[in-house]
Design a protein around this motif. Sequence first.
Motif, mmCIF file in Angstrom:
data_model
loop_
_atom_site.group_PDB
_atom_site.id
_atom_site.type_symbol
_atom_site.label_atom_id
_atom_site.label_comp_id
_atom_site.label_asym_id
_atom_site.label_seq_id
_atom_site.Cartn_x
_atom_site.Cartn_y
_atom_site.Cartn_z
ATOM 1 N N ARG A 16 0.827 -1.196 0.000
ATOM 2 C CA ARG A 16 0.000 0.000 0.000
ATOM 3 C C ARG A 16 0.864 1.250 0.000
ATOM 4 N NH1 ARG A 16 -2.411 -0.456 6.187
ATOM 5 N NH2 ARG A 16 -0.438 -0.137 7.277
ATOM 6 N N GLY A 166 -8.476 12.023 -2.495
ATOM 7 C CA GLY A 166 -8.951 10.652 -2.698
ATOM 8 C C GLY A 166 -8.383 9.629 -1.751
ATOM 9 N N VAL A 168 -7.793 7.510 1.841
ATOM 10 C CA VAL A 168 -8.712 6.940 2.829
ATOM 11 C C VAL A 168 -8.059 7.023 4.209
ATOM 12 C CG1 VAL A 168 -9.951 4.856 3.554
ATOM 13 C CG2 VAL A 168 -9.667 5.367 1.109
ATOM 14 N N HIS A 178 -3.188 8.086 6.315
ATOM 15 C CA HIS A 178 -4.051 7.948 5.154
ATOM 16 C C HIS A 178 -3.390 6.974 4.171
ATOM 17 C CE1 HIS A 178 -5.771 11.622 6.820
ATOM 18 N NE2 HIS A 178 -6.798 11.480 6.003
ATOM 19 N N PRO A 181 -6.884 4.063 -1.913
ATOM 20 C CA PRO A 181 -7.933 3.038 -1.873
ATOM 21 C C PRO A 181 -7.356 1.645 -2.112
ATOM 22 C CG PRO A 181 -8.679 4.936 -3.120
ATOM 23 C CD PRO A 181 -7.237 5.185 -2.823
ATOM 24 N N SER A 182 -7.840 0.670 -1.358
ATOM 25 C CA SER A 182 -7.263 -0.678 -1.402
ATOM 26 C C SER A 182 -7.390 -1.328 -2.770
ATOM 27 C CB SER A 182 -7.927 -1.564 -0.340
ATOM 28 O OG SER A 182 -9.337 -1.584 -0.519
#
Length: 381
Positions: A16, A166, A168, A178, A181-182
Amino acid sequence: MRPDQTLVTLQREGTRITARTSEPFTQEAAAGASEHDHPYSHLTTPLRQRGLSCTVEYGLSDHIVHAELPDGSALIISPPQEPPTDHPPGHPESWLVTRGHPDDSTLHEVIYDSEPDGPHARHGGSIPRLLAAIDTRLDQLGLPPRPEPRRPAQESGADAVLHRAGFVPVVLFRERFHRLPSAMTDPVEQRQMVTRAVDMLQAEGFDVSCDPGLLDPSLPSPGNQGLSLGDRLGLLPQSIQSAAHTGEVVAALSELTAPGDGVLQRVVESVNTTADWWEGLGEPADPHYANRLRYIAQELDSYAFDIRSMRGELADRHTDHPDRLQAWVEQVAPEEPAASRVAAALAVSPTARPTTPAAPPSASAAPASLPPARASSAPGR
């Protein structure tokens, strides 16, 4: 990084890409820092916050961080030295942290080793994993903890920028950050979003540390995007705070509660529309989320009706706020004697004779026009 500037670090952690916000230097943490430390401030600052004296020195082929402990021992935080590697300053592919004592050759402790054959190799160059391992050992050695982190306005501002870009939010027991997105796994798309986030953060005055490999240099500069919708709405509480008459507050509340095209009505419409859109995504849980959104929209609509009703009550009062009016009188005529200020206050009252040459701001004054909003979520750079 200026002492009063929030640092946002974007990097890859395993599979990530994360963005972590560090509050500005405390006075103690900044003491002794130099321009030479800058590429390593993401290491020296949290160590100084735990009371350690830090220096950045040059080793065999790269800089190392030297942190002195109260017992006379020291931590050596080093990227790979032999053979040397090519990487941005302060962001190598791995780390080695050892503890030793200049007067005790028997003390040699490996605290963290993320080199390819090390026990922490899976973490690679992750700064948060490195600092977590160091903090664990410092806790075991009895060092005082880092002061409880504050949530300064700058850090909250960085959260807002990352939200619009954008990302998360992730809130865990001992950390918050933060991430992308996954399901965003396309490297091209990832670089575009990270680049856009960096541009937006720098435009807002934040200091940004980012691995160049996560950026897309081909994207054009976004230029001046103006105020966001949230910033424009932020002018409303400012006008309410400075209001001296109920009419000024009514004017601000009217923007929120106007039937049909008021801000609250548009929020309700947006939530309901999102519910309809989400319901058709095709996953079993989607109808649940859609119904939850519709319930929230219904509650918002009910609260909007209540605020609209109270706005009417306030409009009927049509009077000065006594505390704010007195503050206005003292501000515009501080040199006048008290009796004159009282007379002036009475003169500008809606029920008094209109003989005063000047009056405080009132409902009849035209509200300041808000600047046009920028498309905060527009894609591209």
